[in-house]
Enzyme design. Structure first.
Site, PDB file in Angstrom:
ATOM      1  N   GLU A   9      -1.132  -8.529   7.920  1.00  0.00           N
ATOM      2  CA  GLU A   9       0.108  -8.612   7.142  1.00  0.00           C
ATOM      3  C   GLU A   9       1.331  -8.641   8.047  1.00  0.00           C
ATOM      4  OE1 GLU A   9       0.401  -5.992   3.768  1.00  0.00           O
ATOM      5  OE2 GLU A   9       2.503  -6.528   3.400  1.00  0.00           O
ATOM      6  N   GLU A  22      -6.316   0.457   4.966  1.00  0.00           N
ATOM      7  CA  GLU A  22      -5.262   0.162   5.940  1.00  0.00           C
ATOM      8  C   GLU A  22      -5.448   1.001   7.199  1.00  0.00           C
ATOM      9  OE1 GLU A  22      -1.356   0.577   4.222  1.00  0.00           O
ATOM     10  OE2 GLU A  22      -1.801  -0.820   2.593  1.00  0.00           O
ATOM     11  N   ASP A  76      -8.303  -1.806  -3.202  1.00  0.00           N
ATOM     12  CA  ASP A  76      -7.652  -0.968  -2.193  1.00  0.00           C
ATOM     13  C   ASP A  76      -7.989   0.500  -2.404  1.00  0.00           C
ATOM     14  OD1 ASP A  76      -6.167  -2.341  -0.278  1.00  0.00           O
ATOM     15  OD2 ASP A  76      -4.490  -2.675  -1.658  1.00  0.00           O
ATOM     16  N   ASP A  81      -3.166  -2.016  -3.988  1.00  0.00           N
ATOM     17  CA  ASP A  81      -2.362  -0.848  -4.367  1.00  0.00           C
ATOM     18  C   ASP A  81      -0.907  -1.269  -4.579  1.00  0.00           C
ATOM     19  OD1 ASP A  81      -1.721  -1.258  -1.734  1.00  0.00           O
ATOM     20  OD2 ASP A  81      -2.068   0.801  -1.083  1.00  0.00           O
ATOM     21  N   SER A  82      -0.625  -2.580  -4.397  1.00  0.00           N
ATOM     22  CA  SER A  82       0.678  -3.122  -4.804  1.00  0.00           C
ATOM     23  C   SER A  82       0.844  -2.986  -6.322  1.00  0.00           C
ATOM     24  CB  SER A  82       0.809  -4.593  -4.371  1.00  0.00           C
ATOM     25  OG  SER A  82      -0.351  -5.325  -4.735  1.00  0.00           O
ATOM     26  N   LYS A 131     -10.881  -2.071   0.433  1.00  0.00           N
ATOM     27  CA  LYS A 131      -9.995  -2.411   1.556  1.00  0.00           C
ATOM     28  C   LYS A 131      -9.283  -1.134   1.996  1.00  0.00           C
ATOM     29  CE  LYS A 131      -6.068  -4.995   1.059  1.00  0.00           C
ATOM     30  NZ  LYS A 131      -4.992  -4.066   1.488  1.00  0.00           N
TER      31      LYS A 131
HETATM   32  O1  KIV Z   1      -1.821  -4.205  -2.079  1.00  0.00           O
HETATM   33  C1  KIV Z   1      -1.764  -5.413  -1.837  1.00  0.00           C
HETATM   34  O2  KIV Z   1      -1.395  -6.242  -2.679  1.00  0.00           O
HETATM   35  C2  KIV Z   1      -2.130  -5.853  -0.502  1.00  0.00           C
HETATM   36  C3  KIV Z   1      -1.846  -7.285  -0.152  1.00  0.00           C
HETATM   37  C4  KIV Z   1      -0.404  -7.469   0.098  1.00  0.00           C
HETATM   38  C5  KIV Z   1      -2.674  -7.746   0.976  1.00  0.00           C
HETATM   39  O3  KIV Z   1      -2.617  -5.099   0.275  1.00  0.00           O
END
Ligand code: KIV
Length: 262
Positions: A180, A113, A81, A42-43, A111
């Protein structure tokens, strides 16, 4: 690449390489370079859309990025994510979000969080046969709670909660977890205590694997320089150099030349 193969890699002490990608062209290159896991993070909210945080990106937008990535990948495991707001409400909503990602993008895992507070959602997704990767330590979707992107779990109480959460993720059947921005010593302790691979970002060398954001490690994103980031290229300079060269060539009528036309 499969989640089972990642587990074997941990057992053998073979390190796991993971990198983000958000589009077809880059995903192809990342895959061809031998990546084990590609994360549609989600980056994307930051590096693709230009938002300050990861909060604004939507489930539809994550699915779009994931579809682009899976079209370019032949070997790597593709993990996507679950974005902010798509799984925290209740476990049914979480499952519906994960199913959309799997059905519409063709990715192999999601993934999420968080630890104990999202256990029910993780378990419901796992019960549908969808592999889940956890994410502990600095969890950017909670930036408004933390208030900073500083290193997490330096204090004993937070470190103990992180260890408990990591054990829980292992016990309920996650196939791996991102750690992280936590102290390297704590990441080493977690890695030794859980049976599933830990993938670190700013969490030291004892993790079972490492992950970075593609644009950061390629030096596209010049303003972002945390201590944990190693730059493998200076693409900002290369790309702006090439583009300004093109602009000059167009203005000076050097481009196109006789051989570059029909
Ligand atoms: O969203 C992302 O890129 C991440 C990584 C930093 C692990 O969760």
């Amino acid at each position: 690449m499969t989640t089972r193969r990642l587990a074997e890699m941990k057992q053998r002490g073979e390190k796991i390489a993971m990198l983000t990608a958000y589009d077809y062209s880059m995903a192809r290159l990342v895959d061809q370079a031998g990546m084990d896991v590609i994360l549609v993070g989600d980056s994307a909210s930051n590096v693709m859309a230009g938002h300050v945080t990861t909060l604004p990106i939507t489930l539809d937008q994550m699915i779009y990025h994931a579809q682009c990535v899976t079209r370019g990948v032949e070997r790597a495991l593709v993990v996507v994510d679950l974005p902010f707001g798509s799984y925290q409400g209740n476990s049914k909503e979480a499952l519906a979000s994960a199913i959309r990602i799997m059905k519409e993008s063709g990715a192999e895992a999601v993934k999420m969080e968080g630890g104990a507070e999202i256990r029910e959602s993780i378990e419901r997704i796992l019960s549908a046969g969808i592999p889940v990767m956890g994410h502990l330590g600095l969890t950017p979707q909670s930036i408004n709670k933390f208030g900073t992107y500083n290193v997490r779990a330096k204090e004993e109480a937070e470190a103990q909660k992180l260890i408990d959460d990591a054990r829980m993720l292992d016990e309920i059947g996650c196939f791996g977890m991102v750690l992280e921005k936590i102290p390297a010593k704590l990441a080493a302790e977690v890695t030794a205590q859980v049976s599933i691979p830990t993938i670190g970002i700013g969490a030291g060398g004892a993790c079972d694997g490492q992950v970075l954001v593609l644009q950061d490690m390629l030096g596209v994103n010049q303003g972002f320089q945390p201590r944990f980031l190693r730059r493998y290229a200076d693409l900002a300079t290369t790309i702006t150099g090439a583009i300004s060269h093109y602009v000059e060539d167009v203005k000076s009528q050097d481009f196109p030349n006789d051989k570059e036309q029909y």
